[in-house]
Design a protein around this motif. Structure first.
Motif, PDB file in Angstrom:
ATOM      1  N   PHE A 159      43.548 127.265   1.909  1.00  0.00           N
ATOM      2  CA  PHE A 159      43.940 127.278   0.504  1.00  0.00           C
ATOM      3  C   PHE A 159      43.876 128.721  -0.005  1.00  0.00           C
ATOM      4  N   PRO A 160      44.944 129.503   0.198  1.00  0.00           N
ATOM      5  CA  PRO A 160      44.921 130.910  -0.197  1.00  0.00           C
ATOM      6  C   PRO A 160      45.054 131.079  -1.712  1.00  0.00           C
ATOM      7  N   ILE A 161      44.505 132.181  -2.203  1.00  0.00           N
ATOM      8  CA  ILE A 161      44.714 132.619  -3.581  1.00  0.00           C
ATOM      9  C   ILE A 161      46.032 133.389  -3.625  1.00  0.00           C
ATOM     10  N   GLY A 162      46.832 133.143  -4.650  1.00  0.00           N
ATOM     11  CA  GLY A 162      48.141 133.787  -4.732  1.00  0.00           C
ATOM     12  C   GLY A 162      48.080 135.298  -4.685  1.00  0.00           C
ATOM     13  N   LYS A 163      47.173 135.896  -5.453  1.00  0.00           N
ATOM     14  CA  LYS A 163      47.052 137.354  -5.462  1.00  0.00           C
ATOM     15  C   LYS A 163      46.679 137.878  -4.083  1.00  0.00           C
ATOM     16  N   THR A 202      50.435 127.597 -15.532  1.00  0.00           N
ATOM     17  CA  THR A 202      50.995 128.836 -15.010  1.00  0.00           C
ATOM     18  C   THR A 202      50.190 129.334 -13.811  1.00  0.00           C
ATOM     19  N   GLU A 203      48.858 129.234 -13.884  1.00  0.00           N
ATOM     20  CA  GLU A 203      48.013 129.638 -12.758  1.00  0.00           C
ATOM     21  C   GLU A 203      48.326 128.817 -11.510  1.00  0.00           C
ATOM     22  N   ILE A 204      48.512 127.520 -11.683  1.00  0.00           N
ATOM     23  CA  ILE A 204      48.830 126.648 -10.555  1.00  0.00           C
ATOM     24  C   ILE A 204      50.175 127.030  -9.948  1.00  0.00           C
ATOM     25  N   GLU A 205      51.199 127.131 -10.804  1.00  0.00           N
ATOM     26  CA  GLU A 205      52.549 127.370 -10.300  1.00  0.00           C
ATOM     27  C   GLU A 205      52.722 128.776  -9.730  1.00  0.00           C
ATOM     28  N   ILE A 315      56.457 121.707  -0.575  1.00  0.00           N
ATOM     29  CA  ILE A 315      56.677 121.731  -2.011  1.00  0.00           C
ATOM     30  C   ILE A 315      57.740 122.761  -2.368  1.00  0.00           C
ATOM     31  N   ALA A 316      58.595 122.401  -3.314  1.00  0.00           N
ATOM     32  CA  ALA A 316      59.601 123.333  -3.817  1.00  0.00           C
ATOM     33  C   ALA A 316      58.991 124.137  -4.966  1.00  0.00           C
ATOM     34  N   THR A 317      59.052 125.457  -4.878  1.00  0.00           N
ATOM     35  CA  THR A 317      58.560 126.298  -5.971  1.00  0.00           C
ATOM     36  C   THR A 317      59.521 126.231  -7.149  1.00  0.00           C
ATOM     37  N   LEU A 318      59.049 126.665  -8.312  1.00  0.00           N
ATOM     38  CA  LEU A 318      59.867 126.670  -9.523  1.00  0.00           C
ATOM     39  C   LEU A 318      60.363 128.087  -9.791  1.00  0.00           C
ATOM     40  N   PRO A 319      61.673 128.274 -10.007  1.00  0.00           N
ATOM     41  CA  PRO A 319      62.249 129.624 -10.112  1.00  0.00           C
ATOM     42  C   PRO A 319      61.594 130.507 -11.170  1.00  0.00           C
ATOM     43  N   GLU A 320      61.200 129.937 -12.317  1.00  0.00           N
ATOM     44  CA  GLU A 320      60.621 130.775 -13.369  1.00  0.00           C
ATOM     45  C   GLU A 320      59.309 131.415 -12.922  1.00  0.00           C
TER      46      GLU A 320
END
Length: 346
Positions: A159-163, A202-205, A315-320
Motif C-alpha cells: 500500500f504505497p503512499i502517493g507522494k 481528494t487525498e484518496i483519489e 481501478i480506473a483513475t479519475l482524470p481530474e
C-alpha cells in the motif's frame, strides 16, 4: 540499363526504410530501472521478471490455488479495467516458505477485509497469514523487503503512499515486476477522519492516481486508511468506487519497535495468539527490512502458510486527479551554457 538502375535504386531505398524501422523497434524496447532493487535482485538471483509456476523440481512449496472472495451487490462506479493474471515466478529455493494459496477479491461494493474492523469476510483459515506492507516505496528498505520475500518465494500486498511513489517510481516498478499486489494509501498519509469529506476524497483519489502514474499501469482497487482511521462517509465512498478497504488482524508495531529481535518476537507472539491473520508491516521502516528474513524463517518453522491476495479487477483513475499529480512540465531556460558560467580553476 537505365531501367535496371532505377530498380536497383528503389530496392536500396526500401532496404534503408526497413533497416530504420528495425532500428526504431530495437531502441524502443523498455529497459529495467537501474535501482538498488535491481542490484539486489541481480546479486541474489532470486527475482526473475517472469516466473513459471513452481514445479516439484524447483520448489517444495505447494502450487497456488485461486479461491474467490465474493463481495456485496454492485454499486455505480467507472468501469474497472480487467486485471491481468498474477505473474507466476519460479521458486529457486527448494526449502522456501512459498505460497499455500492465492485468493482473488471481487471488490464490487467495497468489501472490508481485516477482522480488527470488518467482520463480513473472514476468509483466512487457521495457520494462514497474509503479508501487507504500508508507506513505501522507499530507498534501501523496500528493495531489502523485496529481496527477503523473493528468497522465500512469497508474495505480499503493498500500500504505497502517493507522494513516495512519485519520488521513487523505479522502486515501485520493482515491486510490480516481482509480482506483488499494489494498492494505495492516500497521497500524503494524513488522518482522513480529521478532514472534511472533500479534502479526504481528494487525498484518496490523488493517492490512487499518483501510485498508478508512478507504476506506469493500473493498480488494484485496494486501499488502507492511514492509522486505520475512517468515517462512514469515506467507507461508503470506497464502496461507490468499488475499492476494498483493508484493515488488519495483527499489527507488527514496527513503527515504534525498532530492534529487529523485539519486532520478530512481538509479531510471532501475536500470531500465536490469533492463530492467523492479515499482518501489517511497513516497507518504509529499516527495522522491518532487517527483521523480515528471520521473521519469514520463523513463520516457516512455526508451520504458518502464506496466502497471497490479488484483485479481480484494476481501478480506473479519475482524470481530474491525474492532472493534479502529473509532474510539472519543465519551462524553457534562458541560462547560459554551464561551461561559460562555471569552470574549474584549480
Amino acid at each position: 540499363m537505365r531501367r535496371v538502375a532505377m530498380l536497383t535504386a528503389g530496392c536500396s531505398a526500401l532496404a534503408v526504410l526497413v533497416g530504420l524501422g528495425a532500428g526504431r523497434a530495437y531502441f524502443s524496447a523498455p529497459s529495467a530501472p537501474a535501482t538498488a532493487a535491481a542490484s539486489t535482485e541481480l546479486t541474489t538471483g532470486a527475482i526473475a521478471s517472469r516466473w513459471p509456476a513452481p514445479t516439484a523440481e524447483t520448489s517444495k512449496a505447494p502450487a497456488p490455488k485461486v479461491e474467490p472472495v465474493v463481495a456485496r451487490e454492485p454499486a455505480a462506479a467507472p468501469a474497472p479495467a480487467p486485471a491481468p493474471a498474477p505473474m507466476q515466478q519460479a521458486c529457486r529455493n527448494p526449502n522456501a516458505l512459498g505460497i499455500s494459496r492465492t485468493v482473488e477479491i471481487d471488490t464490487t461494493g467495497g468489501p472490508g477485509l481485516g477482522m480488527s474492523q470488518y467482520r463480513d469476510y473472514d476468509f483466512l483459515q487457521p495457520g494462514e497469514v497474509a503479508l501487507t506492507f504500508d508507506d513505501g516505496p522507499w530507498p534501501v528498505n523496500t528493495p531489502a523487503v523485496l529481496a527477503a520475500l523473493a528468497a522465500e518465494c512469497v508474495k505480499a500486498v503493498f500500500f504505497p503512499i502517493g507522494k513516495h511513489a512519485s519520488w521513487h517510481p523505479a522502486i515501485l516498478k520493482q515491486v510490480i515486476a516481482a509480482g506483488h499486489t499494489v494498492g494505495s494509501h492516500t497521497w500524503s498519509h494524513v488522518n482522513l477522519a480529521g478532514k472534511p469529506f472533500a479534502e479526504a476524497k481528494t487525498e484518496i483519489e490523488k493517492g490512487i492516481s499518483g501510485v498508478a502514474l508512478a507504476a506506469g499501469q493500473p493498480i488494484s482497487p485496494f486501499f488502507r486508511f492511514p492509522q486505520l482511521r475512517q468515517t462512514a462517509d469515506l467507507k461508503a465512498y470506497l464502496g461507490e468506487r468499488n475499492v476494498a478497504a483493508f484493515s488488519i488482524d495483527v499489527d507488527s508495531e514496527d513503527f515504534r519497535i525498532h530492534k529487529p529481535d523485539q519486532l520478530i518476537a512481538g509479531t510471532m507472539a501475536k500470531l500465536k495468539k490469533t492463530g492467523k491473520g492479515i499482518l501489517l508491516m511497513h516497507d518504509f521502516q529499516k527495522s522491518t527490512a532487517e527483521a523480515l528474513p528471520e521473521l519469514l524463517s520463523q513463520l516457516k518453522a512455526g508451520g504458518y502458510r502464506i496466502v497471497f491476495i490479488t484483485a479481480k479487477d484494476k481501478i480506473a483513475t479519475l482524470p481530474e486527479y491525474d492532472a493534479q499529480v502529473a509532474p510539472a512540465q519543465p519551462t524553457a531556460s534562458n541560462a547560459r551554457p554551464i561551461a561559460s558560467v562555471i569552470r574549474t580553476v584549480k
